[in-house]
Scaffold this motif. Structure first.
Motif, mmCIF file in Angstrom:
data_model
loop_
_atom_site.group_PDB
_atom_site.id
_atom_site.type_symbol
_atom_site.label_atom_id
_atom_site.label_comp_id
_atom_site.label_asym_id
_atom_site.label_seq_id
_atom_site.Cartn_x
_atom_site.Cartn_y
_atom_site.Cartn_z
ATOM 1 N N UNK A 1 2.935 38.927 39.874
ATOM 2 C CA UNK A 1 2.921 37.488 40.117
ATOM 3 C C UNK A 1 4.296 36.878 39.852
ATOM 4 N N UNK A 2 4.943 37.322 38.785
ATOM 5 C CA UNK A 2 6.268 36.809 38.452
ATOM 6 C C UNK A 2 7.252 37.130 39.569
ATOM 7 N N UNK A 3 7.236 38.365 40.042
ATOM 8 C CA UNK A 3 8.154 38.773 41.108
ATOM 9 C C UNK A 3 7.889 37.983 42.387
ATOM 10 N N UNK A 4 6.611 37.724 42.685
ATOM 11 C CA UNK A 4 6.253 36.965 43.873
ATOM 12 C C UNK A 4 6.771 35.536 43.783
ATOM 13 N N UNK A 5 6.626 34.907 42.616
ATOM 14 C CA UNK A 5 7.100 33.540 42.451
ATOM 15 C C UNK A 5 8.623 33.460 42.544
ATOM 16 N N UNK A 6 9.305 34.465 42.030
ATOM 17 C CA UNK A 6 10.771 34.483 42.127
ATOM 18 C C UNK A 6 11.197 34.649 43.586
ATOM 19 N N UNK A 7 10.509 35.524 44.329
ATOM 20 C CA UNK A 7 10.816 35.695 45.750
ATOM 21 C C UNK A 7 10.534 34.412 46.522
ATOM 22 N N UNK A 8 9.468 33.719 46.139
ATOM 23 C CA UNK A 8 9.126 32.450 46.778
ATOM 24 C C UNK A 8 10.245 31.435 46.551
ATOM 25 N N UNK A 9 10.753 31.378 45.326
ATOM 26 C CA UNK A 9 11.866 30.477 45.027
ATOM 27 C C UNK A 9 13.094 30.858 45.847
ATOM 28 N N UNK A 10 13.392 32.155 45.929
ATOM 29 C CA UNK A 10 14.553 32.599 46.702
ATOM 30 C C UNK A 10 14.439 32.185 48.165
ATOM 31 N N UNK A 11 13.236 32.302 48.712
ATOM 32 C CA UNK A 11 13.025 31.921 50.109
ATOM 33 C C UNK A 11 13.249 30.425 50.300
ATOM 34 N N UNK A 12 12.730 29.623 49.381
ATOM 35 C CA UNK A 12 12.913 28.167 49.474
ATOM 36 C C UNK A 12 14.384 27.804 49.299
ATOM 37 N N UNK A 13 15.091 28.503 48.419
ATOM 38 C CA UNK A 13 16.510 28.225 48.205
ATOM 39 C C UNK A 13 17.320 28.598 49.444
ATOM 40 N N UNK A 14 16.931 29.677 50.115
ATOM 41 C CA UNK A 14 17.632 30.076 51.338
ATOM 42 C C UNK A 14 17.464 29.034 52.440
ATOM 43 N N UNK A 15 16.280 28.408 52.487
ATOM 44 C CA UNK A 15 16.038 27.376 53.497
ATOM 45 C C UNK A 15 16.895 26.145 53.252
ATOM 46 N N UNK A 16 17.226 25.878 52.000
ATOM 47 C CA UNK A 16 18.094 24.760 51.676
ATOM 48 C C UNK A 16 17.364 23.464 51.383
ATOM 49 N N UNK A 17 16.030 23.509 51.301
ATOM 50 C CA UNK A 17 15.258 22.303 50.981
ATOM 51 C C UNK A 17 15.155 22.185 49.468
ATOM 52 N N UNK A 18 15.877 21.205 48.899
ATOM 53 C CA UNK A 18 15.948 21.085 47.440
ATOM 54 C C UNK A 18 14.606 20.719 46.818
ATOM 55 N N UNK A 19 13.816 19.871 47.472
ATOM 56 C CA UNK A 19 12.538 19.439 46.896
ATOM 57 C C UNK A 19 11.560 20.606 46.776
ATOM 58 N N UNK A 20 11.438 21.385 47.840
ATOM 59 C CA UNK A 20 10.538 22.548 47.791
ATOM 60 C C UNK A 20 11.068 23.607 46.842
ATOM 61 N N UNK A 21 12.374 23.784 46.829
ATOM 62 C CA UNK A 21 12.982 24.768 45.930
ATOM 63 C C UNK A 21 12.766 24.367 44.471
ATOM 64 N N UNK A 22 12.823 23.071 44.184
ATOM 65 C CA UNK A 22 12.613 22.605 42.814
ATOM 66 C C UNK A 22 11.186 22.864 42.355
#
Length: 95
Positions: free
Chosen positions: A35-56
């Motif tokens: 679960x931890x690895x999945x959440x970190x990957x999810x954050x990385x994907x949101x950060x790559x998209x560049x949307x600060x609100x979703x990434x936060x």
């Protein structure tokens, strides 16, 4: 490994119970790490998209999970601090 095969190994009742408890805890730890690895990957994907609100939002969930894993001893506290630092730097880089 089959439970019956493992239970045939120890002769003492408490040892058989420890085998079962160890298997159960191993499964719980594996699920928590996954679960931890999945959440970190999810954050990385949101950060790559560049949307600060979703990434936060993804950042908060990932940090919470990393802190829980460190508190439970699933990962070392320094590793948790390193992961959190990396994610914070990445979040702050998003404009």
């Amino acid at each position: 490994m089959l439970v019956q095969e493992v239970l045939d190994l120890p002769n003492i009742k408490s040892a058989k119970k420890r085998v079962l408890v160890a298997q159960s805890k191993n499964a719980q730890n594996k699920a928590a790490k996954s679960e931890m690895k999945t959440l970190i990957k999810n954050f990385d994907a949101k950060a790559d998209e560049g949307d600060r609100a979703e990434a936060a939002t993804a950042y908060k969930a990932a940090i919470k999970c990393v802190d829980k894993a460190a508190a439970k001893g699933l990962i070392h506290r320094n590793k948790a601090a390193h992961k959190k630092s990396q994610m914070t730097i990445r979040l702050n880089a998003i404009d």
